[in-house]
Motif scaffolding. Sequence first.
Motif, mmCIF file in Angstrom:
data_model
loop_
_atom_site.group_PDB
_atom_site.id
_atom_site.type_symbol
_atom_site.label_atom_id
_atom_site.label_comp_id
_atom_site.label_asym_id
_atom_site.label_seq_id
_atom_site.Cartn_x
_atom_site.Cartn_y
_atom_site.Cartn_z
ATOM 1 N N ILE A 187 0.855 -1.193 0.000
ATOM 2 C CA ILE A 187 0.000 0.000 0.000
ATOM 3 C C ILE A 187 0.888 1.240 0.000
ATOM 4 O O ILE A 187 1.790 1.389 0.836
ATOM 5 N N VAL A 188 0.625 2.146 -0.954
ATOM 6 C CA VAL A 188 1.349 3.416 -1.022
ATOM 7 C C VAL A 188 0.412 4.514 -0.538
ATOM 8 O O VAL A 188 -0.722 4.646 -1.031
ATOM 9 N N VAL A 189 0.885 5.299 0.412
ATOM 10 C CA VAL A 189 0.099 6.396 0.985
ATOM 11 C C VAL A 189 0.696 7.720 0.542
ATOM 12 O O VAL A 189 1.918 7.905 0.567
ATOM 13 N N ASP A 190 -0.161 8.659 0.167
ATOM 14 C CA ASP A 190 0.278 10.003 -0.218
ATOM 15 C C ASP A 190 -0.518 11.013 0.613
ATOM 16 O O ASP A 190 -1.691 11.290 0.335
ATOM 17 N N VAL A 191 0.124 11.569 1.650
ATOM 18 C CA VAL A 191 -0.584 12.501 2.539
ATOM 19 C C VAL A 191 -0.635 13.918 1.973
ATOM 20 O O VAL A 191 -1.220 14.816 2.598
ATOM 21 N N SER A 192 -0.024 14.128 0.800
ATOM 22 C CA SER A 192 -0.164 15.443 0.158
ATOM 23 C C SER A 192 -1.470 15.532 -0.640
ATOM 24 O O SER A 192 -1.836 16.606 -1.106
ATOM 25 N N ARG A 193 -2.131 14.404 -0.780
ATOM 26 C CA ARG A 193 -3.430 14.344 -1.487
ATOM 27 C C ARG A 193 -4.476 13.855 -0.491
ATOM 28 O O ARG A 193 -4.506 12.678 -0.132
ATOM 29 N N LEU A 194 -5.305 14.771 -0.019
ATOM 30 C CA LEU A 194 -6.279 14.459 1.019
ATOM 31 C C LEU A 194 -7.698 14.568 0.479
ATOM 32 O O LEU A 194 -8.003 15.417 -0.360
ATOM 33 N N TYR A 195 -8.552 13.692 1.011
ATOM 34 C CA TYR A 195 -9.974 13.687 0.658
ATOM 35 C C TYR A 195 -10.765 14.173 1.878
ATOM 36 O O TYR A 195 -10.547 13.685 2.997
#
Length: 214
Positions: A187-195
């Motif tokens: 799993i890759v997480v990107d916290v610069s892209r938030l929903y």
Amino acid sequence: MAGPETKSDKANLGTASRTDASAAGAASSYVGSPAVGTSKAAAAAGLATVGPKASETNERRRRLVWCSVTAFLGAWFIAFLRFFLPRTLFEPPTVFKIGYASDYALGVDSKWQQKYRIWVDRTPDRLFVIYARCTHLGCTPDWKASENKFKCPCHGSGYDNEGVNFEGPAPRPMDRAHVELAPDGQIVVDVSRLYQWPKGQTSRFNDPGSFLSV
């Protein structure tokens, strides 16, 4: 008219001359008491005119003084250099891997909270990542496993186990980070892209990338 000098007269004359010469020499070489603080005064008082001999104790004291002076100057030099260097803040990466979906059981996993400021939340049909930031003033809430909720220690905002607010001043649910699968299955997480789910608006928690189906 004076008569011829006798031997006794010559002897007396020689003795008187030597006496006068000695007196004159003494008078010219030293008169009165020696000045205080001079080597002659020290000698007259029976004191040594040479300083104390070097000892191991004196050497240790001398080394200690020099080490202290060197350390002080070195600290000031480092502070001087630090003043001109840029003050860089090293922040954690915004994109990172957190393992495989099979590594997470149902419920909230808080093992990445300290390192990446996230919680991994798995439900029966999906896995998503909650960004650990209170939507009131940006504090980091705590996960209360015994109460099955998130609780902000700053102003009392409360969120359910999916990060949806239900008590306190928080105006909306906590954000969710973008997640996707890498080619290796992690799993890759990107916290610069938030929903987000803004108050009174449509939720984006069902948008592609806001969760993984499991």
